[in-house]
Design an enzyme around this catalytic site. Structure first.
Site, short mmCIF file in Angstrom:
data_model
loop_
_atom_site.label_atom_id
_atom_site.label_comp_id
_atom_site.label_asym_id
_atom_site.label_seq_id
_atom_site.Cartn_x
_atom_site.Cartn_y
_atom_site.Cartn_z
N ASN A 30 50.53 -128.47 -43.58
CA ASN A 30 49.33 -127.93 -44.22
C ASN A 30 49.00 -126.58 -43.56
O ASN A 30 48.77 -126.52 -42.35
CB ASN A 30 48.18 -128.93 -44.05
CG ASN A 30 46.89 -128.44 -44.67
OD1 ASN A 30 46.53 -127.28 -44.53
ND2 ASN A 30 46.19 -129.32 -45.34
N HIS A 85 44.79 -123.48 -42.32
CA HIS A 85 44.08 -122.76 -41.25
C HIS A 85 44.70 -121.42 -40.90
O HIS A 85 44.11 -120.65 -40.14
CB HIS A 85 43.88 -123.68 -40.06
CG HIS A 85 42.96 -124.81 -40.42
ND1 HIS A 85 41.75 -124.59 -41.05
CD2 HIS A 85 43.09 -126.16 -40.33
CE1 HIS A 85 41.17 -125.76 -41.31
NE2 HIS A 85 41.96 -126.72 -40.88
N HIS A 97 45.02 -126.98 -49.40
CA HIS A 97 43.80 -127.52 -50.01
C HIS A 97 42.98 -126.35 -50.54
O HIS A 97 42.45 -125.56 -49.76
CB HIS A 97 43.03 -128.30 -48.94
CG HIS A 97 41.81 -129.01 -49.44
ND1 HIS A 97 41.06 -129.83 -48.64
CD2 HIS A 97 41.21 -129.02 -50.65
CE1 HIS A 97 40.04 -130.33 -49.35
NE2 HIS A 97 40.12 -129.84 -50.57
N ARG A 111 39.78 -125.50 -51.65
CA ARG A 111 38.43 -126.10 -51.65
C ARG A 111 37.54 -125.40 -52.65
O ARG A 111 37.75 -124.21 -52.95
CB ARG A 111 37.82 -126.03 -50.24
CG ARG A 111 38.54 -126.90 -49.22
CD ARG A 111 37.76 -126.95 -47.91
NE ARG A 111 36.60 -127.78 -48.02
CZ ARG A 111 36.49 -129.01 -47.51
NH1 ARG A 111 37.47 -129.55 -46.82
NH2 ARG A 111 35.37 -129.70 -47.68
N ARG A 147 36.85 -121.73 -48.70
CA ARG A 147 36.63 -121.31 -47.31
C ARG A 147 37.94 -120.90 -46.61
O ARG A 147 37.90 -120.20 -45.61
CB ARG A 147 35.91 -122.38 -46.52
CG ARG A 147 36.74 -123.61 -46.23
CD ARG A 147 36.02 -124.59 -45.35
NE ARG A 147 34.92 -125.24 -46.02
CZ ARG A 147 34.42 -126.41 -45.63
NH1 ARG A 147 34.88 -127.01 -44.56
NH2 ARG A 147 33.44 -126.98 -46.30
N GLU A 162 46.20 -130.08 -52.55
CA GLU A 162 45.06 -130.99 -52.34
C GLU A 162 43.86 -130.42 -53.09
O GLU A 162 43.57 -129.22 -52.96
CB GLU A 162 44.72 -131.09 -50.86
CG GLU A 162 45.78 -131.78 -50.04
CD GLU A 162 45.42 -131.81 -48.57
OE1 GLU A 162 46.22 -132.35 -47.80
OE2 GLU A 162 44.36 -131.27 -48.18
N THR A 216 38.00 -132.98 -44.48
CA THR A 216 37.91 -134.11 -45.40
C THR A 216 37.60 -135.36 -44.58
O THR A 216 38.48 -135.93 -43.95
CB THR A 216 39.22 -134.26 -46.18
OG1 THR A 216 39.59 -132.97 -46.66
CG2 THR A 216 39.06 -135.20 -47.35
N GLU A 271 47.76 -141.61 -50.05
CA GLU A 271 47.84 -141.05 -48.70
C GLU A 271 46.74 -141.71 -47.88
O GLU A 271 45.56 -141.62 -48.23
CB GLU A 271 47.65 -139.53 -48.71
CG GLU A 271 47.72 -138.95 -47.30
CD GLU A 271 47.92 -137.45 -47.25
OE1 GLU A 271 48.59 -136.90 -48.15
OE2 GLU A 271 47.40 -136.83 -46.31
N HIS A 297 45.92 -136.69 -41.57
CA HIS A 297 44.63 -136.24 -41.04
C HIS A 297 44.54 -136.51 -39.55
O HIS A 297 44.65 -137.65 -39.11
CB HIS A 297 43.43 -136.87 -41.75
CG HIS A 297 42.26 -135.91 -41.77
ND1 HIS A 297 41.45 -135.72 -40.68
CD2 HIS A 297 41.82 -135.05 -42.72
CE1 HIS A 297 40.56 -134.78 -40.97
NE2 HIS A 297 40.77 -134.36 -42.21
N1 PXP Z 1 45.97 -134.92 -45.71
C1 PXP Z 1 44.83 -134.63 -46.38
C2 PXP Z 1 44.59 -135.33 -47.67
C3 PXP Z 1 43.91 -133.68 -45.90
O1 PXP Z 1 42.78 -133.42 -46.58
C4 PXP Z 1 44.21 -133.01 -44.69
C5 PXP Z 1 43.29 -131.94 -44.19
O2 PXP Z 1 43.23 -130.90 -45.10
C6 PXP Z 1 45.42 -133.32 -44.04
C7 PXP Z 1 46.26 -134.30 -44.55
C8 PXP Z 1 45.81 -132.64 -42.77
O3 PXP Z 1 44.91 -132.94 -41.76
P1 PXP Z 1 44.98 -132.15 -40.39
O4 PXP Z 1 44.72 -130.72 -40.72
O5 PXP Z 1 43.90 -132.76 -39.58
O6 PXP Z 1 46.35 -132.36 -39.83
#
Ligand code: PXP
Length: 252
Positions: A10, A13, A46, A48, A52, A76, A107, A157, A200
């Site tokens: 992901n 960031h 994601h 959003r 952001r 996402e 999330t 998930e 997550h």
């Molecule tokens: N899976 C989903 C559905 C999420 O919303 C997120 C965060 O955007 C992640 C995985 C990844 O989480 P993390 O950034 O904490 O590794």
């Protein structure tokens, strides 16, 4: 135990850092290419509602770049008509429906599919008809898993945030109980014909017990990897995560 676990990185960031300055760098697509070359199987982003981090242009760029490379984009998104229109336009290979509240930092919980079934199922159908594989981001709760299986989604998930927080904070008994629920949830989901993903809050310490859950086919990891990239570079961070996932699945 075998069956390789896919790693979705992901890159949200990277966009968070870019947006802190309102400039064009660092570029999430560049991070995506490095992650793929270092062992990621796909890229997760994601979009959003408040934009952001990831922007509409990022999604367009990522979708085109990944299509060209034959790698999946996992989009996402919240269950809203605005996001549905965007997903239908870009047709990402994978869509993960997530709950979204503007005031949350990330999330924070899973989708309430048990109560939102009549609202979520038509979204799943439209996305599937358009060629996306749909995943629902839920807690490892038997009611939610059962409801997810009735929406037509092919994947769930499981939210690993609570496990990772408990493990990191040294709450060993609590972490063990949450892990047990994740294992049971993965078994239940697989028995209902769902593919199981997890994500997550995962870091180097928490990845092994999660990757070792036999039914888990894919992990989605972001925040830790982008943070670690500050110290070691993104390629090393993704490569190390990849090694830890593979080691957790190595035959005994
Ligand atoms: N899976 C989903 C559905 C999420 O919303 C997120 C965060 O955007 C992640 C995985 C990844 O989480 P993390 O950034 O904490 O590794």
């Amino acid at each position: 135990m075998s069956r390789r676990v896919r790693l979705g990185v992901n890159i949200d960031h990277v966009a968070t850092i870019r947006n802190a300055r309102g400039v064009s760098y660092p570029d999430p697509s560049r991070a995506a290419i490095i992650a793929l070359e270092a062992g990621a199987d796909g890229i997760t982003a994601h979009l959003r509602e408040d934009r952001r981090h990831i922007s509409d242009a990022d999604i367009a760029n990522l979708a085109a770049m990944l299509r060209e490379r034959g790698r999946p984009l996992n989009l996402e998104m919240a269950v809203t008509s605005e996001m549905l229109a965007i997903a239908l336009k870009h047709r990402p290979p994978a869509v993960c429906l997530v709950p979204e509240r503007r005031e949350e930092r990330t999330t924070e919980g899973g989708l309430d599919v048990a109560h939102g079934h009549n609202w979520i199922a038509p979204f799943v159908q439209k996305l599937r008809d358009n060629g996306s594989r749909v995943s629902l981001f839920i807690g490892a709760d038997p009611l939610q898993i059962e409801a997810a299986s009735r929406t037509g989604a092919e994947v769930v998930e499981l939210h690993t945030g609570a496990y990772c927080d408990a493990a990191r904070d040294g709450h060993t008994d609590q972490a063990a109980a949450i892990l047990e629920a994740l294992v049971a949830g993965a078994q239940q989901a697989a028995s209902l014909g769902l593919e199981v993903h997890a994500g997550h809050g995962i870091d180097y310490e928490t990845v092994a017990p999660i990757a070792a859950i036999q039914q888990v086919a894919e992990l989605n990891i972001g925040h830790f990897l982008i943070g670690e990239a500050i110290f070691t570079g993104l390629a090393d961070a993704v490569g190390e995560m990849r090694r830890r996932i593979d080691a957790a699945r190595a035959p005994d």
